[in-house]
Design an enzyme around this catalytic site. Structure first.
Site, short mmCIF file in Angstrom:
data_model
loop_
_atom_site.label_atom_id
_atom_site.label_comp_id
_atom_site.label_asym_id
_atom_site.label_seq_id
_atom_site.Cartn_x
_atom_site.Cartn_y
_atom_site.Cartn_z
N ARG A 105 -22.65 12.94 -68.41
CA ARG A 105 -22.80 12.03 -67.27
C ARG A 105 -23.21 12.82 -66.04
NH1 ARG A 105 -18.93 13.60 -64.00
NH2 ARG A 105 -16.83 14.05 -64.75
N GLY A 116 -22.58 13.84 -61.99
CA GLY A 116 -21.39 14.13 -61.20
C GLY A 116 -20.71 15.43 -61.57
N VAL A 132 -16.59 17.51 -61.47
CA VAL A 132 -15.33 17.52 -62.22
C VAL A 132 -14.45 16.33 -61.81
CG1 VAL A 132 -13.19 18.81 -62.56
CG2 VAL A 132 -15.37 20.03 -62.42
N THR A 133 -13.82 15.70 -62.79
CA THR A 133 -12.83 14.68 -62.48
C THR A 133 -11.73 14.69 -63.54
OG1 THR A 133 -12.51 12.43 -61.66
CG2 THR A 133 -13.81 12.68 -63.68
N HIS A 165 -8.97 12.34 -65.92
CA HIS A 165 -8.59 11.08 -66.54
C HIS A 165 -7.18 11.23 -67.11
CE1 HIS A 165 -12.60 9.62 -66.08
NE2 HIS A 165 -13.12 10.49 -66.93
N ALA A 181 -13.57 6.77 -59.04
CA ALA A 181 -14.73 7.63 -59.21
C ALA A 181 -15.74 6.97 -60.13
CB ALA A 181 -14.30 8.98 -59.79
N ILE A 182 -17.02 7.30 -59.92
CA ILE A 182 -18.10 6.77 -60.75
C ILE A 182 -18.98 7.92 -61.20
CG2 ILE A 182 -20.22 5.38 -60.75
CD1 ILE A 182 -18.84 3.45 -58.83
N ALA A 221 -13.63 5.26 -63.11
CA ALA A 221 -12.21 5.54 -63.34
C ALA A 221 -11.45 5.09 -62.10
CB ALA A 221 -11.98 7.02 -63.61
N CYS A 243 -14.46 15.90 -58.02
CA CYS A 243 -15.86 15.62 -57.70
C CYS A 243 -16.44 16.65 -56.73
CB CYS A 243 -16.02 14.21 -57.13
SG CYS A 243 -15.42 12.92 -58.24
#
Length: 220
Positions: free
Chosen positions: A74, A76, A78-79, A81, A141-142, A162, A178
């Site tokens: 994807r 973007g 770092v995120t 979950h 976040a997207i 998310a 992010c």
């Protein structure tokens, strides 16, 4: 039209594989657009735009704490979950709504903004970032991928959003979310002072998708 599948708590790689298969089926016109709603166990994902310095620990250290680190395709950075976070993966053929990348991202933000308004949370956008924000803190976040169709002309989306519902926000302290250092994150639970029914949030998300995209829901 779109169909909704509520998957419960699912390992990250399992849903990533499922997304790829759904993209193929939608490209071939075998199924309508799909919206997957779910939770993940503790996972850190690194998108195509990730910078390794936004990981504050080594992958081994994360894994020792029960957190899987996955590099994905994807957009973007770092995120995180984890449990209590509602993850949505819209697998949509954009040709049906004449959406380009910009308008699609803004539509996803609008879905989240309308969903949060149901609880009296005034969310909005924050330039130049994507996602849903409440003031200077991010609540959703997207990160998406636009897959070029092989059978149909146009793009089919994967990955998605998310939304922090009852998320344990301490896990965000283990990364620079992010890649944004100057602003923090929040959750519905933190803003409302109580836990929120995840099923009710999913109901509102589905309604918001219907309102924003103008598509009918396929009844199972």
């Amino acid at each position: 039209m779109f169909a909704v599948e509520r998957l419960g708590k699912v390992p990250y790689m399992e849903t990533w594989d499922k997304q790829k298969e759904l993209v193929k089926q939608i490209d071939q016109g075998l199924i309508p657009n799909q919206l997957l709603l779910l939770e993940h166990p503790h996972t850190i994902t690194m998108g195509r735009g990730s910078h390794v310095e936004n990981l504050l620990f080594s992958k081994e250290q994360y894994e020792q704490q029960g957190i899987r680190v996955v590099e994905i395709d994807r957009g973007g950075d770092v995120t995180y979950h984890g449990p209590g976070q509602l993850v949505g993966y819209p697998i949509f053929f954009l040709g049906e709504g004449n959406y380009d990348a910009h308008s699609y991202l803004r539509s996803l933000e609008e879905v989240l903004i309308r969903t949060l308004k149901h609880w009296g949370i005034e969310a909005g956008r924050k330039e130049p970032y994507t996602g849903a924000w409440v003031g200077d803190v991010k609540i959703a976040a997207i990160g998406v991928k636009f897959n070029r169709g092989r059978t149909r002309r146009g793009y089919i989306t994967s990955h998605g959003f998310a939304l922090n519902v009852n998320t344990d926000l301490r896990y965000f302290n283990m990364i620079i979310p992010c890649g944004i250092q100057e602003y923090g994150v929040t959750s519905m639970e933190k803003l409302l002072g109580q836990k929120v029914d995840l099923n009710e949030v999913m109901d509102q998300v589905v309604k918001s998708f219907q309102d924003v995209f103008g598509w009918d829901l396929v009844k199972n």
